[in-house]
Design a protein around this motif. Structure first.
Motif, PDB file in Angstrom:
ATOM      1  N   ASP A  19       4.041   2.123   7.559  1.00  0.00           N
ATOM      2  CA  ASP A  19       5.127   1.913   6.598  1.00  0.00           C
ATOM      3  C   ASP A  19       4.875   0.706   5.712  1.00  0.00           C
ATOM      4  O   ASP A  19       5.590   0.468   4.738  1.00  0.00           O
ATOM      5  CB  ASP A  19       6.458   1.691   7.347  1.00  0.00           C
ATOM      6  CG  ASP A  19       6.984   3.004   7.875  1.00  0.00           C
ATOM      7  OD1 ASP A  19       6.563   4.046   7.333  1.00  0.00           O
ATOM      8  OD2 ASP A  19       7.787   2.986   8.830  1.00  0.00           O
ATOM      9  N   ALA A  20       3.874  -0.080   6.079  1.00  0.00           N
ATOM     10  CA  ALA A  20       3.655  -1.344   5.356  1.00  0.00           C
ATOM     11  C   ALA A  20       2.606  -1.178   4.258  1.00  0.00           C
ATOM     12  O   ALA A  20       1.765  -0.277   4.313  1.00  0.00           O
ATOM     13  CB  ALA A  20       3.192  -2.405   6.342  1.00  0.00           C
ATOM     14  N   ILE A  21       2.675  -2.079   3.286  1.00  0.00           N
ATOM     15  CA  ILE A  21       1.659  -2.079   2.235  1.00  0.00           C
ATOM     16  C   ILE A  21       0.422  -2.785   2.798  1.00  0.00           C
ATOM     17  O   ILE A  21       0.537  -3.872   3.378  1.00  0.00           O
ATOM     18  CB  ILE A  21       2.177  -2.816   0.985  1.00  0.00           C
ATOM     19  CG1 ILE A  21       3.382  -2.064   0.416  1.00  0.00           C
ATOM     20  CG2 ILE A  21       1.090  -2.954  -0.072  1.00  0.00           C
ATOM     21  CD1 ILE A  21       4.141  -2.833  -0.641  1.00  0.00           C
ATOM     22  N   HIS A  22      -0.736  -2.182   2.622  1.00  0.00           N
ATOM     23  CA  HIS A  22      -1.974  -2.803   3.114  1.00  0.00           C
ATOM     24  C   HIS A  22      -2.177  -4.129   2.371  1.00  0.00           C
ATOM     25  O   HIS A  22      -2.046  -4.174   1.135  1.00  0.00           O
ATOM     26  CB  HIS A  22      -3.150  -1.866   2.858  1.00  0.00           C
ATOM     27  CG  HIS A  22      -4.405  -2.265   3.572  1.00  0.00           C
ATOM     28  ND1 HIS A  22      -5.047  -3.462   3.353  1.00  0.00           N
ATOM     29  CD2 HIS A  22      -5.134  -1.635   4.522  1.00  0.00           C
ATOM     30  CE1 HIS A  22      -6.111  -3.546   4.125  1.00  0.00           C
ATOM     31  NE2 HIS A  22      -6.187  -2.449   4.849  1.00  0.00           N
ATOM     32  N   PRO A  23      -2.516  -5.214   3.089  1.00  0.00           N
ATOM     33  CA  PRO A  23      -2.658  -6.518   2.418  1.00  0.00           C
ATOM     34  C   PRO A  23      -3.688  -6.525   1.279  1.00  0.00           C
ATOM     35  O   PRO A  23      -3.573  -7.320   0.356  1.00  0.00           O
ATOM     36  CB  PRO A  23      -3.097  -7.468   3.533  1.00  0.00           C
ATOM     37  CG  PRO A  23      -2.899  -6.746   4.813  1.00  0.00           C
ATOM     38  CD  PRO A  23      -2.686  -5.302   4.545  1.00  0.00           C
ATOM     39  N   VAL A  24      -4.684  -5.612   1.318  1.00  0.00           N
ATOM     40  CA  VAL A  24      -5.667  -5.604   0.225  1.00  0.00           C
ATOM     41  C   VAL A  24      -4.980  -5.272  -1.108  1.00  0.00           C
ATOM     42  O   VAL A  24      -5.373  -5.774  -2.168  1.00  0.00           O
ATOM     43  CB  VAL A  24      -6.851  -4.637   0.523  1.00  0.00           C
ATOM     44  CG1 VAL A  24      -6.462  -3.178   0.374  1.00  0.00           C
ATOM     45  CG2 VAL A  24      -8.046  -4.943  -0.368  1.00  0.00           C
ATOM     46  N   THR A  25      -3.926  -4.485  -1.057  1.00  0.00           N
ATOM     47  CA  THR A  25      -3.178  -4.147  -2.283  1.00  0.00           C
ATOM     48  C   THR A  25      -2.554  -5.422  -2.868  1.00  0.00           C
ATOM     49  O   THR A  25      -2.585  -5.640  -4.086  1.00  0.00           O
ATOM     50  CB  THR A  25      -2.050  -3.127  -1.951  1.00  0.00           C
ATOM     51  OG1 THR A  25      -2.631  -1.991  -1.350  1.00  0.00           O
ATOM     52  CG2 THR A  25      -1.277  -2.727  -3.192  1.00  0.00           C
ATOM     53  N   LEU A  26      -2.022  -6.262  -1.993  1.00  0.00           N
ATOM     54  CA  LEU A  26      -1.371  -7.492  -2.459  1.00  0.00           C
ATOM     55  C   LEU A  26      -2.420  -8.439  -3.049  1.00  0.00           C
ATOM     56  O   LEU A  26      -2.176  -9.122  -4.050  1.00  0.00           O
ATOM     57  CB  LEU A  26      -0.616  -8.166  -1.306  1.00  0.00           C
ATOM     58  CG  LEU A  26       0.328  -7.224  -0.521  1.00  0.00           C
ATOM     59  CD1 LEU A  26       1.039  -7.982   0.585  1.00  0.00           C
ATOM     60  CD2 LEU A  26       1.353  -6.583  -1.461  1.00  0.00           C
ATOM     61  N   GLU A  27      -3.608  -8.439  -2.447  1.00  0.00           N
ATOM     62  CA  GLU A  27      -4.704  -9.275  -2.980  1.00  0.00           C
ATOM     63  C   GLU A  27      -5.110  -8.781  -4.369  1.00  0.00           C
ATOM     64  O   GLU A  27      -5.359  -9.584  -5.281  1.00  0.00           O
ATOM     65  CB  GLU A  27      -5.896  -9.228  -2.030  1.00  0.00           C
ATOM     66  CG  GLU A  27      -5.615  -9.881  -0.674  1.00  0.00           C
ATOM     67  CD  GLU A  27      -6.674  -9.621   0.383  1.00  0.00           C
ATOM     68  OE1 GLU A  27      -6.463 -10.013   1.541  1.00  0.00           O
ATOM     69  OE2 GLU A  27      -7.714  -9.018   0.068  1.00  0.00           O
ATOM     70  N   LEU A  28      -5.150  -7.448  -4.550  1.00  0.00           N
ATOM     71  CA  LEU A  28      -5.533  -6.884  -5.855  1.00  0.00           C
ATOM     72  C   LEU A  28      -4.467  -7.179  -6.911  1.00  0.00           C
ATOM     73  O   LEU A  28      -4.786  -7.446  -8.073  1.00  0.00           O
ATOM     74  CB  LEU A  28      -5.745  -5.374  -5.740  1.00  0.00           C
ATOM     75  CG  LEU A  28      -6.936  -4.942  -4.881  1.00  0.00           C
ATOM     76  CD1 LEU A  28      -6.992  -3.429  -4.752  1.00  0.00           C
ATOM     77  CD2 LEU A  28      -8.235  -5.456  -5.481  1.00  0.00           C
ATOM     78  N   LEU A  29      -3.210  -7.164  -6.498  1.00  0.00           N
ATOM     79  CA  LEU A  29      -2.139  -7.504  -7.447  1.00  0.00           C
ATOM     80  C   LEU A  29      -2.293  -8.959  -7.890  1.00  0.00           C
ATOM     81  O   LEU A  29      -2.100  -9.296  -9.063  1.00  0.00           O
ATOM     82  CB  LEU A  29      -0.760  -7.288  -6.801  1.00  0.00           C
ATOM     83  CG  LEU A  29      -0.341  -5.828  -6.591  1.00  0.00           C
ATOM     84  CD1 LEU A  29       0.919  -5.751  -5.731  1.00  0.00           C
ATOM     85  CD2 LEU A  29      -0.103  -5.123  -7.922  1.00  0.00           C
ATOM     86  N   GLY A  30      -2.650  -9.828  -6.945  1.00  0.00           N
ATOM     87  CA  GLY A  30      -2.871 -11.243  -7.264  1.00  0.00           C
ATOM     88  C   GLY A  30      -3.988 -11.394  -8.284  1.00  0.00           C
ATOM     89  O   GLY A  30      -3.873 -12.137  -9.264  1.00  0.00           O
ATOM     90  N   LYS A  31      -5.085 -10.655  -8.080  1.00  0.00           N
ATOM     91  CA  LYS A  31      -6.213 -10.731  -9.023  1.00  0.00           C
ATOM     92  C   LYS A  31      -5.805 -10.144 -10.381  1.00  0.00           C
ATOM     93  O   LYS A  31      -6.158 -10.679 -11.432  1.00  0.00           O
ATOM     94  CB  LYS A  31      -7.410  -9.980  -8.428  1.00  0.00           C
ATOM     95  CG  LYS A  31      -8.632  -9.912  -9.287  1.00  0.00           C
ATOM     96  CD  LYS A  31      -9.116 -11.262  -9.820  1.00  0.00           C
ATOM     97  CE  LYS A  31      -9.982 -12.005  -8.868  1.00  0.00           C
ATOM     98  NZ  LYS A  31     -10.597 -13.227  -9.462  1.00  0.00           N
ATOM     99  N   GLY A  32      -5.031  -9.053 -10.335  1.00  0.00           N
ATOM    100  CA  GLY A  32      -4.560  -8.435 -11.581  1.00  0.00           C
ATOM    101  C   GLY A  32      -3.772  -9.429 -12.416  1.00  0.00           C
ATOM    102  O   GLY A  32      -3.967  -9.567 -13.632  1.00  0.00           O
ATOM    103  N   ARG A  33      -2.887 -10.190 -11.755  1.00  0.00           N
ATOM    104  CA  ARG A  33      -2.073 -11.189 -12.476  1.00  0.00           C
ATOM    105  C   ARG A  33      -2.977 -12.264 -13.083  1.00  0.00           C
ATOM    106  O   ARG A  33      -2.786 -12.698 -14.212  1.00  0.00           O
ATOM    107  CB  ARG A  33      -1.065 -11.865 -11.539  1.00  0.00           C
ATOM    108  CG  ARG A  33       0.118 -11.013 -11.217  1.00  0.00           C
ATOM    109  CD  ARG A  33       1.448 -11.542 -11.825  1.00  0.00           C
ATOM    110  NE  ARG A  33       1.523 -11.532 -13.261  1.00  0.00           N
ATOM    111  CZ  ARG A  33       1.816 -10.477 -14.004  1.00  0.00           C
ATOM    112  NH1 ARG A  33       2.049  -9.331 -13.456  1.00  0.00           N
ATOM    113  NH2 ARG A  33       1.891 -10.570 -15.313  1.00  0.00           N
ATOM    114  N   GLU A  34      -3.968 -12.680 -12.290  1.00  0.00           N
ATOM    115  CA  GLU A  34      -4.893 -13.719 -12.780  1.00  0.00           C
ATOM    116  C   GLU A  34      -5.569 -13.231 -14.070  1.00  0.00           C
ATOM    117  O   GLU A  34      -5.682 -13.983 -15.043  1.00  0.00           O
ATOM    118  CB  GLU A  34      -5.934 -13.954 -11.685  1.00  0.00           C
ATOM    119  CG  GLU A  34      -6.802 -15.159 -11.879  1.00  0.00           C
ATOM    120  CD  GLU A  34      -7.886 -15.175 -10.797  1.00  0.00           C
ATOM    121  OE1 GLU A  34      -7.569 -15.116  -9.592  1.00  0.00           O
ATOM    122  OE2 GLU A  34      -9.073 -15.225 -11.177  1.00  0.00           O
TER     123      GLU A  34
END
Ligand SMILES: Cc1cc2nc3c(=O)[nH]c(=O)nc-3n(C[C@H](O)[C@H](O)[C@H](O)COP(=O)(O)OP(=O)(O)OC[C@H]3O[C@@H](n4cnc5c(N)ncnc54)[C@H](O)[C@@H]3O)c2cc1C
Length: 334
Positions: A19-34
């Motif tokens: 049910d959880a979002i895989h942490p790699v997705t959150l890391e990619l969102l961080g890079k996307g923002r950068e």
């Protein structure tokens, strides 16, 4: 897909782990923002599931997405990659992202190439970093020649597609006040249907990539029995057992324990390297550990160059002393 050097739209393909979002997705969102902070544009994300709701989509916004495409449909109940690929290709044709990012997980590694082939674009697999050059073009960085060099790759076709290794980028802190747009999409079953899922694999018990304490052993253990000693130390410290590649190749321990270039990348608080020489392929997977303790009988072993604490000695003498000391401090009888 968008033309020119400047990227405007980044699409992060979200992955669900239960049910959880895989942490790699959150890391990619961080890079996307950068990236968009550097050149302007928007970070979009897409999430597929058969029981995924707006709360999950909002979480993606809180971690950096400006817009989330939400596909909630029973068609995603089996993990049939063809269904995901069909809907992702369709979304890419509609939305024309300039960059598409996926985790280099089993999910992303299976989905990414199918989508890239359908869109007739290139995909750089297993990236460990993404940067923008002075022209605003994406440079995808990945190891080549067994990790001895880092290749800098530019893709000429659009969208630029990359799979990115887990734990090489940093997620942003969750911002519960962040707002964005959630777009609900209708899913389609692909017209072809030659795959029938007959069952799921038993999930791995060990998740070494997320472990905080790892006690790893290498060829210097001399035999599979050596891992029993490491297991004792690991369990006293509340950690897990890792391995270099030779013990895995020799069948002493399962592959899911392997750390390194062809194993997992780990970033624990504490990493013990016992009887491990410190080859570039092993260091690739653990050099970012917060504290590294190396135990090796050879004072010139390369592992000592990255270790915070180095113990020169026979691991069969050193580790029992460590275990004895930990037990004594905790009042555990030997
Ligand atoms: C394509 C490719 C991918 C690879 N991927 C990986 C990977 O993901 N992970 C990985 O680890 N390797 C990987 N390798 C293998 C890598 O090149 C090395 O061969 C490997 O890391 C060496 O493992 P080791 O340090 O356990 O063994 P060795 O290099 O043989 O080192 C054993 C060490 O144990 C020490 N030792 C011996 N006895 C004792 C004792 N009693 N007490 C204390 N110390 C002792 C020795 O001094 C020595 O330093 C890869 C190789 C290739 C070509």
């Amino acid at each position: 897909m968008g033309d020119g050097g400047s990227f405007r739209k980044i699409l992060v393909v979200a992955e669900l782990k239960g049910d959880a979002i895989h942490p790699v997705t959150l890391e990619l969102l961080g890079k996307g923002r950068e990236i968009v902070e550097h050149i302007g544009g928007e970070v979009c994300s897409v999430v597929f599931g058969c029981n995924v709701n707006k709360t999950k989509a909002s979480e993606l916004i809180e971690y950096g997405a400006d817009k989330v495409f939400l596909f909630n449909d029973p068609v995603f109940s089996g993990l049939n990659t063809m269904v995901y690929a069909h809907n992702l290709v369709k979304l890419c044709k509609e939305e024309k992202p300039d960059i598409v990012l996926l985790g280099a997980t089993c999910f992303g590694r299976s989905l990414g190439p199918r989508v890239a082939a359908a869109l007739k674009t290139g995909l750089t697999a297993d990236c460990i970093d993404l940067r923008m050059d002075e022209k605003g073009e994406l440079i995808q960085i990945r190891p080549a020649f067994v990790g001895n060099i880092l290749a800098h790759i530019k893709t000429r076709t659009k969208p630029v597609m990359s799979t990115v290794r887990y734990k090489v980028m940093r997620a942003r802190d969750r911002d519960k006040g962040r707002s964005g747009l959630i777009v609900e999409k209708n899913a389609e079953a692909p017209p072809y249907g030659s795959i029938r899922l007959v069952g799921g694999a038993i999930p791995k018990k060990l998740n070494i990539a997320d472990a905080e304490i790892i006690v790893s052993g290498g060829r210097g253990l001399g035999s599979p029995e050596g891992f029993r000693l490491l297991e004792e130390l690991a369990s006293l410290l509340g950690g897990v057992v890792g391995s270099s590649r030779p013990p895995v190749d020799d069948g002493w321990i399962r592959k899911e324990h392997q750390v390194g270039y062809s194993g997992s990348i780990v970033k624990p608080r504490l990493y013990f390297a016992c009887g491990i020489s410190g080859s570039p392929q092993h260091l690739f997977g653990m050099k970012d550990a917060e504290t590294i303790v190396a135990i090796n009988s050879d004072p010139s072993a390369p592992i000592f160059r990255v270790a915070d604490y180095g113990i020169v000695g026979d691991l069969y003498q050193v580790i029992p002393l460590l275990i004895k000391e930990i037990k004594a401090r905790r009042g555990i009888k030997c």
